[in-house]
Enzyme design. Structure first.
Site, mmCIF file in Angstrom:
data_model
loop_
_atom_site.group_PDB
_atom_site.id
_atom_site.type_symbol
_atom_site.label_atom_id
_atom_site.label_comp_id
_atom_site.label_asym_id
_atom_site.label_seq_id
_atom_site.Cartn_x
_atom_site.Cartn_y
_atom_site.Cartn_z
ATOM 1 C CG ASN A 1 -3.052 -2.620 7.653
ATOM 2 O OD1 ASN A 1 -3.042 -1.942 6.324
ATOM 3 N ND2 ASN A 1 -3.948 -3.195 7.902
ATOM 4 C CG HIS B 1 -5.232 -6.375 -0.151
ATOM 5 N ND1 HIS B 1 -6.531 -6.596 0.655
ATOM 6 C CD2 HIS B 1 -5.330 -7.405 -0.970
ATOM 7 C CE1 HIS B 1 -7.242 -7.339 0.141
ATOM 8 N NE2 HIS B 1 -6.485 -7.664 -0.906
ATOM 9 C CE1 TYR C 1 -9.281 -3.243 1.279
ATOM 10 C CE2 TYR C 1 -8.489 -1.005 0.081
ATOM 11 C CZ TYR C 1 -8.210 -2.122 0.987
ATOM 12 O OH TYR C 1 -6.825 -2.589 1.078
ATOM 13 C CE LYS D 1 -3.953 -2.238 2.480
ATOM 14 N NZ LYS D 1 -4.438 -2.310 3.990
ATOM 15 C CD GLU E 1 -8.876 -9.336 -3.046
ATOM 16 O OE1 GLU E 1 -9.657 -9.183 -2.273
ATOM 17 O OE2 GLU E 1 -7.738 -9.662 -3.029
HETATM 18 P P1 IDP Z 1 -7.143 -7.095 5.792
HETATM 19 O O1 IDP Z 1 -6.469 -6.079 5.138
HETATM 20 O O2 IDP Z 1 -6.017 -7.554 6.952
HETATM 21 O O3 IDP Z 1 -7.889 -8.182 5.084
HETATM 22 P P2 IDP Z 1 -9.770 -6.100 6.239
HETATM 23 O O4 IDP Z 1 -10.460 -6.260 7.442
HETATM 24 O O5 IDP Z 1 -10.179 -6.616 4.885
HETATM 25 O O6 IDP Z 1 -8.331 -6.278 6.539
HETATM 26 O O7 IDP Z 1 -9.676 -4.241 6.133
HETATM 27 C C1 IDP Z 1 -9.276 -4.066 4.893
HETATM 28 C C2 IDP Z 1 -8.273 -2.760 5.239
HETATM 29 O O8 IDP Z 1 -8.837 -1.831 5.793
HETATM 30 C C3 IDP Z 1 -7.332 -3.106 6.382
HETATM 31 O O9 IDP Z 1 -6.237 -3.417 5.814
HETATM 32 C C4 IDP Z 1 -6.940 -1.664 7.088
HETATM 33 O O10 IDP Z 1 -6.281 -0.936 5.945
HETATM 34 C C5 IDP Z 1 -8.508 -0.946 7.086
HETATM 35 N N1 IDP Z 1 -9.030 -1.110 8.014
HETATM 36 C C6 IDP Z 1 -9.724 -2.005 8.605
HETATM 37 N N2 IDP Z 1 -10.219 -1.888 9.786
HETATM 38 C C7 IDP Z 1 -9.970 -0.521 10.152
HETATM 39 C C8 IDP Z 1 -10.032 0.250 11.208
HETATM 40 O O11 IDP Z 1 -10.761 0.069 12.106
HETATM 41 N N3 IDP Z 1 -9.649 1.561 11.174
HETATM 42 C C9 IDP Z 1 -8.773 2.067 10.155
HETATM 43 N N4 IDP Z 1 -8.759 1.199 9.039
HETATM 44 C C10 IDP Z 1 -9.268 0.124 8.822
HETATM 45 MG MG MG Z 2 -9.437 -8.036 3.696
#
Ligand code: IDP
Ligand code: MG
Length: 150
Positions: free
Chosen positions: A112, A115, A49, A9, A126
């Site tokens: 984080n 993805h 998303y 990212k 995807e």
């Molecule tokens: P993942 O990337 O580990 O699969 P997902 O639950 O699919 O996680 O969420 C997609 C992305 O959305 C996360 O990687 C993160 O960047 C963002 N995200 C998820 N939950 C939160 C939150 O509570 N606050 C801010 N960003 C979030």
């Molecule tokens: Mg995810």
């Protein structure tokens, strides 16, 4: 053989962690199928998303993913989905296992770094969303028989 979309990212690109992500996936034994460095459009971000639409973090997530270029890749291997998500670590960096990328390089869920697809079915869809068929490279890796049992 499973396939996963992997994104470094914008924060990972800006922090010069593309090589670290690639290196860890290579060392794990996963096989690179495709890669491109792109500025993500709002349309692609919203499709990718779409499952998170309506959640409180959705708008910020879209802004984040289009804020700067990303490195988009496809990686494959046996149990690639589980293996790659393990290498990335849990979504919240403070819950990610020590040694995982998100543990070692991140602090906040909204920054984080990566993805990875969460199921083989989502991996396939995807990959189809992010890459054209002709961008996926079918190649022979000589070391495969020493990494893959079959
Ligand atoms: P993942 O990337 O580990 O699969 P997902 O639950 O699919 O996680 O969420 C997609 C992305 O959305 C996360 O990687 C993160 O960047 C963002 N995200 C998820 N939950 C939160 C939150 O509570 N606050 C801010 N960003 C979030
Ligand atoms: Mg995810």
């Amino acid at each position: 053989m499973e396939r996963s979309l992997v994104l470094v990212k914008p924060d990972g690109v800006q922090r010069a962690l593309v090589g670290e992500v690639v290196s860890r996936l290579e060392r794990r034994g996963l096989r690179l199928v495709a890669a491109k460095f792109i500025q993500v459009s709002k349309e692609l971000a919203e499709t990718h998303y779409g499952i998170h639409k309506g959640k409180p973090f959705y708008d910020g997530l879209i802004e984040y993913i289009i804020s700067a270029p990303v490195m988009a890749m496809v990686w494959e291997g046996p149990s690639a989905i589980a293996a790659i998500r393990q290498t990335m670590g849990a979504t919240r960096p403070t819950e990610a296992a020590p040694g995982s990328l998100r543990h070692d390089f991140a602090l906040e869920v909204g920054r984080n770094l990566t993805h990875a697809s969460d199921t083989p079915e989502n991996g396939a869809s995807e990959v189809a969303l992010w890459f054209k068929k002709e961008e996926l490279v079918d190649w022979n890796r000589e070391v495969d028989r020493w990494v893959f049992e079959k």
